[in-house]
Enzyme design. Structure first.
Site, PDB file in Angstrom:
ATOM      1  N   SER A 182       0.822  -1.218   0.000  1.00 62.36           N
ATOM      2  CA  SER A 182       0.000   0.000   0.000  1.00 62.36           C
ATOM      3  C   SER A 182       0.857   1.270   0.000  1.00 62.36           C
ATOM      4  O   SER A 182       2.034   1.257   0.361  1.00 62.36           O
ATOM      5  CB  SER A 182      -0.920  -0.001   1.229  1.00 62.36           C
ATOM      6  OG  SER A 182      -1.700  -1.169   1.253  1.00 62.36           O
TER       7      SER A 182
HETATM    8  N1  SAM Z   1       0.073  -4.497   4.209  1.00 60.69           N
HETATM    9  C1  SAM Z   1       0.641  -5.156   3.074  1.00 60.69           C
HETATM   10  C2  SAM Z   1       2.040  -4.695   2.793  1.00 60.69           C
HETATM   11  O1  SAM Z   1       2.583  -3.903   3.567  1.00 60.69           O
HETATM   12  O2  SAM Z   1       2.593  -5.153   1.790  1.00 60.69           O
HETATM   13  C3  SAM Z   1      -0.206  -4.942   1.861  1.00 60.69           C
HETATM   14  C4  SAM Z   1      -1.317  -5.895   1.786  1.00 60.69           C
HETATM   15  S1  SAM Z   1      -2.165  -5.958   0.271  1.00 60.69           S
HETATM   16  C5  SAM Z   1      -2.833  -4.353   0.051  1.00 60.69           C
HETATM   17  C6  SAM Z   1      -3.554  -6.948   0.804  1.00 60.69           C
HETATM   18  C7  SAM Z   1      -3.211  -8.392   1.032  1.00 60.69           C
HETATM   19  O3  SAM Z   1      -4.349  -9.051   1.581  1.00 60.69           O
HETATM   20  C8  SAM Z   1      -2.846  -9.167  -0.245  1.00 60.69           C
HETATM   21  O4  SAM Z   1      -1.576  -9.716  -0.107  1.00 60.69           O
HETATM   22  C9  SAM Z   1      -3.929 -10.222  -0.343  1.00 60.69           C
HETATM   23  O5  SAM Z   1      -3.486 -11.449  -0.884  1.00 60.69           O
HETATM   24  C10 SAM Z   1      -4.334 -10.377   1.109  1.00 60.69           C
HETATM   25  N2  SAM Z   1      -5.649 -10.982   1.326  1.00 60.69           N
HETATM   26  C11 SAM Z   1      -6.794 -10.826   0.635  1.00 60.69           C
HETATM   27  N3  SAM Z   1      -7.787 -11.555   1.176  1.00 60.69           N
HETATM   28  C12 SAM Z   1      -7.251 -12.196   2.258  1.00 60.69           C
HETATM   29  C13 SAM Z   1      -7.761 -13.085   3.240  1.00 60.69           C
HETATM   30  N4  SAM Z   1      -9.037 -13.484   3.254  1.00 60.69           N
HETATM   31  N5  SAM Z   1      -6.933 -13.525   4.191  1.00 60.69           N
HETATM   32  C14 SAM Z   1      -5.636 -13.142   4.224  1.00 60.69           C
HETATM   33  N6  SAM Z   1      -5.091 -12.304   3.315  1.00 60.69           N
HETATM   34  C15 SAM Z   1      -5.888 -11.828   2.341  1.00 60.69           C
END
Ligand code: SAM
Length: 213
Positions: free
Chosen positions: A61
């Protein structure tokens, strides 16, 4: 410019100048090397004022939104934190700088494995990892002081509310798949008080209490 100088500039111009003032958050941002969490081909953009692709259709993000979510969590050194969406592991590292124990869940195994490798190399010993559907929470009868969801949900997952301790805070983007509001929920002795901190855009939370694939 050296990465360290870029980091300092990012904190001043993108984070402090937009009103983030929590000293714990600011010093974590000054410490964690964001360039280690972005793909090799994007290292020159590691401190840009935008999200970046980390592969598998996912993103690290924008630094400001990461900082805003952390400030809204009112993090404390004694906090046990649940993070849904490990992604690159960058925000996990920031949380681990401030709080005693971090529990982080990622549904895409290769992202979790990469994040685990970097975070272990950096020496963090207060992070627990899980690969799976974080919309269902940690699911081991634990309660958390703070819960942060870094992917967008159609509504607040009941499983996450169930794991929010008394006086705990949950930060979660909620809305449609393409546009959301940043919602903060406080658990005041079983009453969930909700506040809206405005528009944001996240990748979808895919899971039983999120969006279906
Ligand atoms: N905070 C992270 C970083 O610093 O890189 C960015 C995260 S990214 C915007 C959102 C993440 O949520 C993705 O890697 C995605 O695969 C994960 N995600 C989506 N649905 C999910 C779920 N039900 N459980 C766990 N992770 C999930």
């Amino acid at each position: 410019m050296k990465f360290e100088d870029q980091r300092r500039k990012m904190v001043e111009t993108q984070i402090m100048n937009r009103g983030i003032s929590d000293e714990k958050v600011l010093s974590a941002f000054l410490k964690v090397p964001r360039e280690l969490f972005v793909p090799e081909k994007f290292k020159h953009l590691a401190y840009a004022d935008s999200p970046l692709s980390i592969g598998n259709g996912q993103t690290i993000s924008q630094p400001y939104i990461v900082a805003l979510m952390m400030e809204l969590l009112q993090l404390d050194a004694n906090d046990k934190v649940l993070e849904i969406g490990t992604g690159s592991g960058y925000q996990t590292a920031l949380l681990a700088e401030i709080c005693s124990e971090i529990f982080t869940i990622e549904r895409i195994s290769i992202l979790s494995v990469n994040a685990q490798k970097i975070l272990r190399e950096l020496g963090y010993e207060n992070i627990h990892f899980k690969i799976g559907d974080g919309s269902l929470g940690w699911n081991e009868n634990l309660k958390f002081n703070k819960i942060i969801v870094t992917a967008a949900a159609p509504s607040i997952p009941q499983s996450l509310l169930n794991e929010l301790d008394d006086n705990g805070i949950l930060v979660i983007p909620t809305g449609s798949k393409f546009m959301q509001d940043l919602i903060v929920i406080k658990n005041k002795n079983g009453e969930f008080v909700r506040n809206n901190y405005g528009g944001c855009t996240f990748v979808p939370l895919i899971g039983k209490e999120g969006w279906q694939m």
